[in-house]
Design an enzyme around this catalytic site. Structure first.
Site, PDB file in Angstrom:
ATOM      1  CB  SER A   1      38.580  47.930  28.047  1.00 48.43           C
ATOM      2  OG  SER A   1      37.965  49.148  28.367  1.00 48.43           O
ATOM      3  N   GLY A   2      38.422  49.707  25.183  1.00 45.46           N
ATOM      4  CA  GLY A   2      38.947  50.856  24.462  1.00 45.46           C
ATOM      5  C   GLY A   2      39.283  50.600  23.013  1.00 45.46           C
TER       6      GLY A   2
ATOM      7  CB  THR B   1      30.594  50.989  21.599  1.00 42.07           C
ATOM      8  OG1 THR B   1      30.695  50.210  22.801  1.00 42.07           O
ATOM      9  CG2 THR B   1      29.244  51.665  21.560  1.00 42.07           C
TER      10      THR B   1
ATOM     11  CG  ASN C   1      36.717  53.707  25.306  1.00 47.14           C
ATOM     12  OD1 ASN C   1      36.664  54.803  24.762  1.00 47.14           O
ATOM     13  ND2 ASN C   1      35.958  52.701  24.931  1.00 47.14           N
TER      14      ASN C   1
ATOM     15  N   GLY D   1      35.622  43.972  26.804  1.00 41.99           N
ATOM     16  CA  GLY D   1      36.867  43.231  26.923  1.00 41.99           C
ATOM     17  C   GLY D   1      37.317  43.023  28.349  1.00 41.99           C
TER      18      GLY D   1
ATOM     19  CD  GLU E   1      38.055  47.593  31.610  1.00 39.65           C
ATOM     20  OE1 GLU E   1      38.375  48.638  31.048  1.00 39.65           O
ATOM     21  OE2 GLU E   1      37.083  47.510  32.363  1.00 39.65           O
TER      22      GLU E   1
END
Length: 653
Positions: free
Chosen positions: A330-331, A335, A396, A638, A640
């Site tokens: 994540s982050g 995207t 993020n 992702g 988490e």
């Protein structure tokens, strides 16, 4: 060749794992001392020379430090393996040792020893200086306990017969050795994982004194660490070109390029993208399109997209559909990478069709308006799904809370030109729990904050929007604004994207009314009161009947039906063929759970409805054209771990 294991070496094996960084070639000879030079074969950075082999080679180079030189001892052929060609590796048996050098020149005035298994004589001066060893970039030097920490130089492999490093002669005690400025290694660190250091001195058989980059002097016990990794001499755009491939080398290469605003790095055919967390200048698409070979292009998403596009231009017998997997924690910027890929693919199709010139200007060459609209809609699908499916997290500020697979279809009948005929979006595992609960410092989905910040006064009245700070679903986590995000601009982009998909204004109003209804529903609490009926138990009523009535009107529901669904549940039983339905009153806490479950279900339905009309507009040409091939882009979120992880989070991970 295989044989009995060699006798145990008198030295400890720890220094055989020390990998020393090669440096640029240096002049032959240091002062009045003698320089031993040789060509070492290419070796893997992770396969150090054995200490037994190094000790045997060192014994052939040792002489009397006080008197004349001794005759070198030959290495017995029976204890060695068959020499291999330079640049290659062979598998050794447990008792095998490294192949001996086939040619070693001790100076320009002496002839090389004819025998490939004999170590040449080296005459020691009266005061022997530190020995300078020249080795190829990927060779390694194993240090014996009595060997001085000497400078290491690199010499290009001249293609001569295979040879191996020769250890230096015994020298005075390590404390009398001058410090080396050439050996840089990585040291493990609890806070920074790895820190860079320079070997200053060997203080015992298994200990080194290393100065870190911050100036701290550290004593390193190789018996405890076991292995030190060498610092790579340069940063590389492709990490398969690193001289030493290990964990600190990979991390340092990524960090070094990131500091130079070069966040993209290859690992062969893979692209590592480190999120720069800021806008960076984009390269020219025309440069990648015009490249004869993508091997010479800089690391970028454009190169990955161009490679996928070119694969679809192959003959039908060799053509395969292409997919790009964008994954990471994540982050990490998945995207944004997916959007860059989609933008390039749509540009590439328009350029091949003559709709766009090499400088990016759109031409009017009679291109189909429907095809141009499809290109625009593929790009505009991102802001629609981002507003409804992205949120600010602790890692993020624009994190996708769902998985997305975008499939872009082409008609290859007019090859070498691909015709864009349609696209579709599949979504996976929307994080519905975020609607009713967020971790500290996080936000709900962007669309709620964008709607409250960007709606006009007339729209606020029509949708009955509540105040931001008073919404339980939006402000409970303590974060309502993100400096990196302009919520009002995001709302305008969302509405513009809906217009590009030809969504009627009436349907847009229904969408925003339902979103507002969820906010009002989240502010309704419940309490228990005594039932007027004797023996009926406690009844649950809403704390804010007016708010629940507003939520029912915005969601298109009858108030009485909504209050009954939130405070009671029906149990159906069947006994002896007779079906009986019993209504059970819920407690106040269970009524809150039911309210949250309804909010999650409504939002998931709104999200699915949005994906449905996006797919309906993106597939407008696919029904009338043949679809021969496609490029897929998978943007999957992702792993988490939160303070509270429910079953839904387990499924996502």
């Amino acid at each position: 060749r295989r044989g009995p294991p060699p006798p145990a070496a008198p030295c400890m094996p720890f220094f055989s794992k020390l990998k020393l960084a090669p440096k640029p070639p240096a002049p032959v000879g240091v002062g009045k001392g003698r320089t031993v030079s040789f060509d070492a074969p290419m070796r893997s950075p992770l396969s150090p020379l054995s200490s037994a082999s190094n000790e045997r080679l060192a014994s052939g180079m040792s002489g009397s430090p006080a008197g004349g030189a001794k005759a070198p001892a030959a290495v017995p052929p029976s204890t060695t393996s068959t020499p291999v060609q330079a640049g290659k590796m062979r598998k050794k048996s447990p008792g095998a040792v490294c192949s001996p050098p086939s040619s070693v020149s001790s100076s320009a005035n002496e002839q090389a020893t004819p025998s490939p298994y004999a170590v040449p004589e080296v005459r020691e001066p009266k005061a022997p200086p530190p020995v300078v060893v020249e080795q190829s970039p990927s060779a390694q030097l194993s240090l014996t306990p009595r060997q001085p920490i000497s400078s290491v130089r690199s010499a290009p492999n001249k293609g001569s017969a295979p040879a191996f490093p020769v250890a230096a002669a015994p020298a005075p005690h390590a404390s009398t050795i001058a410090s080396s400025n050439d050996m840089e290694v990585w040291l493990p660190d609890k806070e920074r994982v790895w820190v860079r250091g320079r070997v200053e001195e060997q203080i015992s058989a298994s200990e080194l004194r290393v100065m870190t980059k911050s100036g701290a002097m550290v004593r390193v016990d190789l018996a405890a660490h076991g292995e030190l990794f060498t610092v790579n001499p340069s940063l590389e755009p492709d990490m398969t070109s690193l001289w030493y491939l290990h964990e600190p080398g990979v991390l340092a290469n990524l960090a070094g390029r990131f500091a130079r605003d070069e966040p993209y790095t290859y690992v062969a055919h893979l692209l590592i993208a480190v999120n720069p967390l800021k806008p960076l200048p984009m390269p020219s698409e025309a440069g990648f399109q015009a490249a004869k070979s993508l091997a010479g292009t800089p690391p970028h998403q454009y190169a990955i997209a161009e490679a996928a596009y070119r694969a679809l231009l192959l003959p039908p017998t060799a053509r395969q559909n292409q997919s790009v997997v964008v994954s990471g924690e994540s982050g990490a910027g998945k995207t944004e990478s997916a959007k860059i890929l989609m933008r390039y693919i749509t540009w590439r199709v328009a350029f091949a069709a003559g709709q766009i010139s090499s400088n990016g200007r759109r031409r009017s060459l009679g291109a189909s308006e429907a095809a141009e609209a499809l290109n625009t809609r593929i790009v505009q699908s991102s802001p629609v799904l981002e507003s409804l499916g992205n949120a600010k997290t602790v890692r993020n500020h624009n994190s996708s809370r769902f998985g997305k697979y975008t499939k872009i279809s082409f008609d290859a009948s007019a090859a070498p030109t691909l015709k864009l005929v349609g696209a579709s979006v599949d979504t996976y595992l929307l994080e519905k729990s975020r609607i009713v609960r967020q971790a500290d410092g996080e936000r709900n989905y962007h669309i709620f904050y964008e709607m409250l910040a960007g709606a006009t006064d007339a729209e606020r009245a029509r949708w009955k929007l509540p105040a931001l700070n008073g919404c339980s679903y939006l402000s409970a986590a303590g974060c309502v604004a993100v400096p990196q995000l302009d919520d009002a601009a995001g709302f305008r982009d969302f509405v513009s994207a809906l217009d590009s998909f030809d969504v009627p204004k009436a349907e847009q109003d229904m969408l925003f009314s339902c979103l507002s209804g969820l906010l009002h529903l989240g502010d309704v609490g419940f309490s228990a009161i005594a039932s007027p009926v004797k023996g009926g138990g406690a009844a649950v009523v809403p704390d804010k009947p007016a708010g629940l009535d507003t939520a029912a009107g915005l969601l298109g529901l009858e108030y009485s039906a909504l209050i009954e669904a939130l405070t009671t549940r029906s149990v159906t039983t069947s006994v002896g063929g007779a079906v009986e339905s019993v209504t059970v009153r819920l407690s106040a806490q269970k009524a809150v759970y039911t309210r949250d479950a309804l909010a999650k279900a409504v939002y998931a339905s709104l999200f699915d409805w949005t994906v449905g009309f996006v797919n309906a507009r993106l597939g407008c040409l696919a029904s009338t054209a043949s679809t021969d091939c496609f490029i897929g882009i998978l943007d999957i979120f992702g792993f988490e771990s939160f303070a509270t992880n429910g079953f839904e989070q387990l499924l996502i991970n």
